[in-house]
Design an enzyme around this catalytic site. Sequence first.
Site, PDB file in Angstrom:
ATOM      1  N   SER A  70       0.795  -1.234   0.000  1.00 19.59           N
ATOM      2  CA  SER A  70       0.000   0.000   0.000  1.00 19.59           C
ATOM      3  C   SER A  70       0.829   1.286   0.000  1.00 19.59           C
ATOM      4  O   SER A  70       0.277   2.342  -0.301  1.00 19.59           O
ATOM      5  CB  SER A  70      -0.905   0.029   1.225  1.00 19.59           C
ATOM      6  N   LYS A  73       0.704   3.297  -3.056  1.00 16.61           N
ATOM      7  CA  LYS A  73      -0.512   4.058  -3.415  1.00 16.61           C
ATOM      8  C   LYS A  73      -0.317   5.571  -3.310  1.00 16.61           C
ATOM      9  O   LYS A  73      -0.963   6.342  -4.020  1.00 16.61           O
ATOM     10  CB  LYS A  73      -1.669   3.640  -2.512  1.00 16.61           C
ATOM     11  N   TYR A 250      -4.275   2.977   7.729  1.00 15.20           N
ATOM     12  CA  TYR A 250      -5.564   2.266   7.719  1.00 15.20           C
ATOM     13  C   TYR A 250      -6.490   2.896   8.764  1.00 15.20           C
ATOM     14  O   TYR A 250      -6.420   4.090   9.006  1.00 15.20           O
ATOM     15  CB  TYR A 250      -5.360   0.762   7.954  1.00 15.20           C
ATOM     16  N   VAL A 268       1.120  -3.835   3.808  1.00 13.98           N
ATOM     17  CA  VAL A 268       0.940  -5.126   4.470  1.00 13.98           C
ATOM     18  C   VAL A 268       2.180  -6.026   4.451  1.00 13.98           C
ATOM     19  O   VAL A 268       2.185  -7.068   5.092  1.00 13.98           O
ATOM     20  CB  VAL A 268      -0.272  -5.929   3.920  1.00 13.98           C
TER      21      VAL A 268
HETATM   22  N1  GLU Z   1      -1.595  -5.306  -2.612  1.00 13.95           N
HETATM   23  C1  GLU Z   1      -2.267  -5.254  -1.360  1.00 13.95           C
HETATM   24  C2  GLU Z   1      -3.763  -5.429  -1.546  1.00 13.95           C
HETATM   25  O1  GLU Z   1      -4.321  -4.885  -2.441  1.00 13.95           O
HETATM   26  C3  GLU Z   1      -1.966  -3.943  -0.693  1.00 13.95           C
HETATM   27  C4  GLU Z   1      -2.614  -3.856   0.646  1.00 13.95           C
HETATM   28  C5  GLU Z   1      -1.890  -3.043   1.657  1.00 13.95           C
HETATM   29  O2  GLU Z   1      -0.665  -2.978   1.731  1.00 13.95           O
HETATM   30  O3  GLU Z   1      -2.638  -2.487   2.474  1.00 13.95           O
HETATM   31  O4  GLU Z   1      -4.414  -6.127  -0.822  1.00 13.95           O
END
Ligand code: GLU
Length: 314
Positions: A70, A73, A250, A268
């Site tokens: 994430s 992002k 989160y 994650v």
């Molecule tokens: N590639 C992971 C997903 O889409 C990223 C999630 C994350 O790091 O929160 O579930």
Amino acid sequence: MTNEAQWQHITAQLPLWLAKSRSEAQHGRPASYIPELAHAPADALGAVILSADGRKLEAGDSSYVFTLQSISKVFTLLLALMDQGEERVFRKVGMEPTGDDFNSMLKLELVEPGIPFNPLINAGAITVTSLIAGQTPTERTSRVLAFFRELTGDPALTYNETVYASEKATAHRNRSLAYFLKDNDVLDADVEETLDVYFKHCSIEADCSHLARLALVLALNGKDPHTGRELVPRRYVQIAKSFMITCGMYNASGEFAIQVGLPAKSGVAGGILALVPGRYGIGVVGPALNDKGNSVAGVHLLRTMSEAMDWSIF
Ligand code: GLU
């Protein structure tokens, strides 16, 4: 404390702080919903701090390599903003925290219009990925990689094929989110093509030095730490940092703001990117996660550092 005295203090204390935080890892475990992530060493903990005046400090498992997940992002949002501008991006994605899990689809159907609440939850990030310019998924992936290479100064940065394949094979939830977005006319692009780019940018491999460098660019409002050249417009960095404060950890972002008080983004695979505005870029990794999906030892270490150095921006 002067900058010099601060740096001396951090230099002396970091190994001790890290040793204390490492034992916190026993309260969490590596993510396993992407099967390949489950193999991560649960008690690893590493950190790198880069200062705006060019100094570097590292401790623990700072060269441990992991995938951004994430954390990527934040940067795909920056790239989409640079490609499309603010108005077009925020027609497709909102600006509010959700209080729900990162992969939740609850609010997509409950509230009108059915656009994702923010660009850092999965639905929002998948939408943002679809806004990155490029004729083909390959071109979009290349542009994402080129952007990360420019920001980190590492021309070899790339994604991990095994983690990518592992997520692609098991991403039933992200797939359902994406089809839902498509049905709602939020996603204009092809679902599978968009997801392919998304899985690849989540699988980009980095260590704590890469994270700290990315964080330092944000700490310097988009400027290259070495040359001072603008890599990202300040306004977009401001947007990204605001999301990091409100949604970067989160649905523990409120608690993190109170306890640590720094813009941050976790992933994650256990990475956390954090920054002290104008001063430091910080990269931390600890694969054992708490029930909110954040690195247990990593959050503990950032809290310890921030309290000791009075870094909270609030
Ligand atoms: N590639 C992971 C997903 O889409 C990223 C999630 C994350 O790091 O929160 O579930």
